[in-house]
Scaffold this active site. Structure first.
Site, PDB file in Angstrom:
ATOM      1  N   SER A   1       0.791  -1.240   0.000  1.00 35.21           N
ATOM      2  CA  SER A   1       0.000   0.000   0.000  1.00 35.21           C
ATOM      3  C   SER A   1       0.815   1.278   0.000  1.00 35.21           C
ATOM      4  O   SER A   1       0.244   2.365  -0.116  1.00 35.21           O
ATOM      5  CB  SER A   1      -0.965   0.011   1.185  1.00 35.21           C
ATOM      6  OG  SER A   1      -2.050  -0.858   0.945  1.00 35.21           O
ATOM      7  N   VAL A   2       2.123   1.190   0.102  1.00 35.71           N
ATOM      8  CA  VAL A   2       2.939   2.367  -0.174  1.00 35.71           C
ATOM      9  C   VAL A   2       2.615   2.885  -1.569  1.00 35.71           C
ATOM     10  O   VAL A   2       2.708   4.087  -1.849  1.00 35.71           O
ATOM     11  CB  VAL A   2       4.439   2.031  -0.028  1.00 35.71           C
ATOM     12  CG1 VAL A   2       5.309   3.172  -0.549  1.00 35.71           C
ATOM     13  CG2 VAL A   2       4.780   1.759   1.437  1.00 35.71           C
TER      14      VAL A   2
END
Length: 414
Positions: free
Chosen positions: A91-92
């Site tokens: 999810s970065v």
């Protein structure tokens, strides 16, 4: 002992110490960390093995694997992490993807207060007529889960995901509350960008951000770069030292129950692709999944966030001051319907808070489930990028990332 490679500027030695300590005390297998301050790279570190599931030789001539010992003849020295090693950052990726609609808004090509259906008419179905573009970015659109999860093949085909979220009825009245869109964020942002620009989100990032800034960062990994990408794997944290009377940290009961209940919005949001995809698979990495499929080096992430807030060597500033304000102005706060704990979001970015501690009140960025973290802090001019291949349980506030945050804070605020 892991041989930590790389460089640190004078005064940033405590950051190197924290990075090395992650291997010695916190179970790190392979990782990299980079830090920019006011556009200048001051930390560039890496160490460990490229593949988290690689086989490590044992002193007795055998090998350690996740499945037990093998004969000595099977032992192969694991490939080391190098300066060019990249990893899936989960999810970065959301923080990189969020820059696209904000830059389109900055250029006058996208209205954040327009209804999504004005760009994407099919999205208006089943009670989503009033969903605004800003609701997609702040996790307020009400579609974090799908009634029928997508298969891994459907998730990456570029068609099934947008069709599914367009048809999905919202779980709450859009705009009235927030809940982390763990997987559906991929198709919501990806299709919006395609409708507005005629380009896929991954192509837009490559052409407008990554190539001009010289970033080892992709949302949709090209075949030519496959050889530099390591394998991620789940890892267990090291056993806590046996200290008499020391409390054991456990997740709140409500959080644990939400992740265990197959009918909960939490499980359904993280299970929007079922069965879970193989994140080491070439097809997954090549797919342009804005929620969780990005691949990057630590240096690329740190340089990207540094460029959001100021100029970097051989690269222009990306966000105007007004766009930085949009990114870090609170849009959502309080109990998160998916993550259960309290979260804070600006437009596309997690903000500093108890659930996701960053450097300070003005920081904005995004963690990746399992460990990786990247963010900017305009007050100190920091661009922070940490990438790991050892995926721990938890969505935010990984102990290894937080050790680096504390070390950086101590140096830049001294």
């Amino acid at each position: 002992m892991v041989d930590v490679q790389g460089t640190v500027a004078d005064g940033f030695e405590p950051v190197r110490d924290a990075f090395a300590e992650n291997f010695a005390r916190r179970g790190e297998r392979g990782a990299a960390f980079a830090l920019y301050v006011e556009g200048r790279k001051v930390v560039d570190l890496w160490g460990g093995v490229r593949d988290a599931d690689s086989v490590a030789p044992k002193p007795d001539g055998g090998v350690d694997t996740d499945g037990g010992d093998s004969e000595a003849g099977d032992a192969v020295e694991p490939a080391p992490w190098t300066r060019e090693t990249a990893q899936v950052v989960r999810s970065v990726t959301k923080g990189v993807a969020a820059a696209v609609p904000l830059l389109l808004h900055q250029r006058g090509q996208l209205d954040l207060d327009a209804r999504v259906g004005s760009y994407w008419p099919e999205f208006k179905a089943n009670g989503k007529e009033r969903v605004l573009v800003r609701h997609l970015l702040s996790h307020r659109a009400g579609v974090p889960a799908l009634d029928t999860p997508l298969t891994p093949d459907e998730a990456v085909d570029g068609v099934s995901g947008p069709r599914a979220v367009a048809a999905q009825a919202p779980a709450w009245e859009p705009g009235t509350d927030h809940g982390y869109h763990a997987q559906t964020y991929s198709w919501l942002l990806g299709e919006l960008v395609r409708r507005v620009t005629g380009r896929t989100l991954g192509r837009w990032v490559a052409e407008e951000i990554a190539r001009p800034l010289g970033l080892g960062l992709w949302i949709g990994l090209p075949e030519s770069e496959r050889g530099r990408v390591g394998r991620i794997a789940g890892v267990e944290p090291p056993a806590a030292p046996a200290t008499a009377g020391a409390p054991r940290l456990r997740p709140k009961r409500s959080v644990a129950e939400a992740y265990q209940d197959p009918e909960s919005l939490t499980r359904r949001a993280f299970g929007a692709i079922a069965p879970a995809p193989d994140e080491n698979d070439a097809a997954y990495r090549a797919a342009e999944l804005a929620a969780s499929g990005g691949v990057a080096t630590a240096d690329a992430l740190a340089r990207f966030y540094a460029a959001l807030i100021g100029p970097v060597p051989f690269g222009r500033r990306l966000f105007a001051p007004a766009t930085v304000t949009l990114a870090r102005t609170e849009e959502s706060t309080g109990p998160d319907r998916v993550l259960v704990v309290g979260t804070r979001f600006g437009l596309g970015y997690m903000l500093h808070g108890p659930a996701s501690p960053l450097l300070g009140p003005g920081s904005f960025g995004h963690p990746g489930r399992g460990g990786s973290l990247a963010f900017a802090d305009p007050a100190t001019g920091v661009g922070f990028g940490y990438v790991t291949n050892g995926m721990r349980r938890g969505v935010t506030a990984d102990p290894r990332a937080q050790a680096l945050v504390r070390a950086v804070r101590a140096v830049v605020t001294a």
